[in-house]
Write a protein that holds these residues in place. Structure first.
Motif, mmCIF file in Angstrom:
data_model
loop_
_atom_site.group_PDB
_atom_site.id
_atom_site.type_symbol
_atom_site.label_atom_id
_atom_site.label_comp_id
_atom_site.label_asym_id
_atom_site.label_seq_id
_atom_site.Cartn_x
_atom_site.Cartn_y
_atom_site.Cartn_z
ATOM 1 N N HIS A 119 0.935 -1.182 -0.041
ATOM 2 C CA HIS A 119 0.022 0.030 0.138
ATOM 3 C C HIS A 119 0.882 1.089 0.056
ATOM 4 C CE1 HIS A 119 -2.997 2.845 1.133
ATOM 5 N NE2 HIS A 119 -3.926 2.083 1.068
ATOM 6 N N TRP A 120 0.450 2.208 -0.742
ATOM 7 C CA TRP A 120 1.226 3.627 -0.870
ATOM 8 C C TRP A 120 1.478 4.060 0.650
ATOM 9 C CZ3 TRP A 120 -1.287 7.820 1.272
ATOM 10 C CH2 TRP A 120 -2.815 7.615 1.312
ATOM 11 N N GLN A 121 0.622 3.876 1.662
ATOM 12 C CA GLN A 121 0.748 4.420 2.862
ATOM 13 C C GLN A 121 2.198 3.532 3.612
ATOM 14 O OE1 GLN A 121 -3.245 3.919 4.850
ATOM 15 N NE2 GLN A 121 -3.326 6.307 4.876
ATOM 16 N N THR A 122 1.876 2.501 3.358
ATOM 17 C CA THR A 122 2.983 1.603 3.977
ATOM 18 C C THR A 122 4.393 2.022 3.192
ATOM 19 O OG1 THR A 122 1.691 -0.035 4.582
ATOM 20 C CG2 THR A 122 4.049 -0.634 4.302
ATOM 21 N N PRO A 132 4.843 17.113 18.031
ATOM 22 C CA PRO A 132 5.578 18.288 18.423
ATOM 23 C C PRO A 132 5.414 19.201 17.776
ATOM 24 C CG PRO A 132 7.009 16.848 16.948
ATOM 25 C CD PRO A 132 6.045 16.131 17.152
ATOM 26 N N GLY A 133 4.537 19.507 16.689
ATOM 27 C CA GLY A 133 4.120 20.667 16.077
ATOM 28 C C GLY A 133 2.769 20.278 15.096
ATOM 29 N N PRO A 134 2.630 21.164 13.959
ATOM 30 C CA PRO A 134 1.562 20.858 13.151
ATOM 31 C C PRO A 134 1.577 19.532 12.525
ATOM 32 C CG PRO A 134 2.943 22.453 12.214
ATOM 33 C CD PRO A 134 3.499 22.218 13.524
ATOM 34 N N VAL A 135 0.301 19.093 12.313
ATOM 35 C CA VAL A 135 0.241 17.598 11.393
ATOM 36 C C VAL A 135 -0.602 17.850 10.202
ATOM 37 C CG1 VAL A 135 0.545 16.469 13.635
ATOM 38 C CG2 VAL A 135 -1.840 17.075 12.594
ATOM 39 N N VAL A 136 -0.197 16.653 9.258
ATOM 40 C CA VAL A 136 -0.874 16.698 7.910
ATOM 41 C C VAL A 136 -1.390 15.239 7.850
ATOM 42 C CG1 VAL A 136 -0.774 16.923 5.641
ATOM 43 C CG2 VAL A 136 0.323 18.653 6.900
ATOM 44 N N PHE A 137 -2.607 15.081 7.630
ATOM 45 C CA PHE A 137 -3.212 13.838 7.536
ATOM 46 C C PHE A 137 -3.081 13.309 6.098
ATOM 47 C CE2 PHE A 137 -6.492 15.243 10.884
ATOM 48 C CZ PHE A 137 -5.855 14.917 11.916
ATOM 49 N N ALA A 138 -2.621 12.045 5.830
ATOM 50 C CA ALA A 138 -2.753 11.324 4.566
ATOM 51 C C ALA A 138 -3.744 9.971 4.928
ATOM 52 C CB ALA A 138 -1.339 10.732 4.368
ATOM 53 N N ALA A 139 -5.006 10.220 4.702
ATOM 54 C CA ALA A 139 -5.994 9.417 5.038
ATOM 55 C C ALA A 139 -6.382 8.397 3.772
ATOM 56 C CB ALA A 139 -7.364 10.204 5.793
ATOM 57 N N GLU A 150 2.242 10.953 -7.664
ATOM 58 C CA GLU A 150 0.964 11.942 -7.740
ATOM 59 C C GLU A 150 0.518 12.292 -6.421
ATOM 60 O OE1 GLU A 150 1.867 9.274 -11.230
ATOM 61 O OE2 GLU A 150 1.014 8.828 -9.254
ATOM 62 N N GLY A 151 0.202 11.481 -5.398
ATOM 63 C CA GLY A 151 -0.208 11.470 -4.164
ATOM 64 C C GLY A 151 0.652 12.235 -3.294
ATOM 65 N N ARG A 152 1.757 11.886 -3.430
ATOM 66 C CA ARG A 152 2.853 12.591 -2.548
ATOM 67 C C ARG A 152 3.132 14.119 -3.087
ATOM 68 N NH1 ARG A 152 4.938 11.063 2.555
ATOM 69 N NH2 ARG A 152 6.065 12.387 3.009
ATOM 70 N N LYS A 153 2.832 14.364 -4.322
ATOM 71 C CA LYS A 153 2.984 15.648 -4.710
ATOM 72 C C LYS A 153 1.844 16.597 -3.958
ATOM 73 C CE LYS A 153 3.170 18.503 -8.722
ATOM 74 N NZ LYS A 153 2.510 18.697 -9.864
#
Length: 182
Positions: A20-23, A59-66, A169-172
């Motif tokens: 999976h792309w997440q892994t 420790p700071g801001p987060v970004v979700f990749a769901a 493309e997702g990472r971009k």
């Protein structure tokens, strides 16, 4: 000085396997997977509480990749958390339609889907042939959540079986969200 965001990976039902792309992102970039206590019989309240713990521990801001159920989790969590200000943005990939009868029976307790606008920038990416969510429903979720919609074309559930590999493309898209200022 810019504080970099911690990427929190939010897998769906049954977690994300090795292909999976997440892994793959976890291995390649050091993103942090939010481990849930129960992957097979997920409880919305438990998953939301676990996400809250991870957001507060960062420790700071987060970004979700769901992915899939992880997208539905983001909406549910954002509707109740007092810590949404810590989220810089979210990449929401292939949400599952938990209001559909077959999925509601498989994964009870997640319907109705929370449909409030998200209080942070996000992009919803969905294939037009996802077996777990009709393309029109994906577009409607994006509209309800007030987020940008990206049509990934044919690709199924945008998981390991979709053959995305590292999914550049997702990472971009994730990198664009991470840099958003709001």
């Amino acid at each position: 000085m810019t504080i970099s965001s911690r990427i929190l990976l939010l897998p769906g039902w049954q977690n994300s396997g090795p292909g999976h792309w997440q892994t793959r992102w976890e291995s390649a970039y050091g993103d942090h997977r939010v481990e849930q206590h129960e992957w097979m019989r997920p409880l919305r309240g438990d998953w939301s509480a676990r996400l809250e713990e991870e957001v507060l521990a960062a420790p700071g801001p987060v970004v979700f990749a769901a992915h899939s159920l992880g997208c539905i989790l983001v909406a549910a969590w954002a509707a109740h958390s007092r810590n949404t200000h810590r989220v810089r943005g979210a990449l929401l990939v292939a949400p599952g339609d938990l209001e559909r009868d077959d999925l509601r029976q498989l994964i009870p307790g997640w319907a109705p889907i929370v449909r409030q606008p998200l209080p942070f920038p996000a992009v919803l990416v969905a294939a037009n042939d996802d077996p777990y969510c009709d393309a029109a429903r994906s577009r409607q979720l994006a509209a309800d959540w007030g987020v940008r919609f990206v049509d990934a074309g044919p690709g199924g559930h945008l998981n390991a079986e979709s053959g995305l590999g590292d999914w550049p493309e997702g990472r971009k898209l994730l990198n664009e969200i991470s840099k958003d200022k709001h």
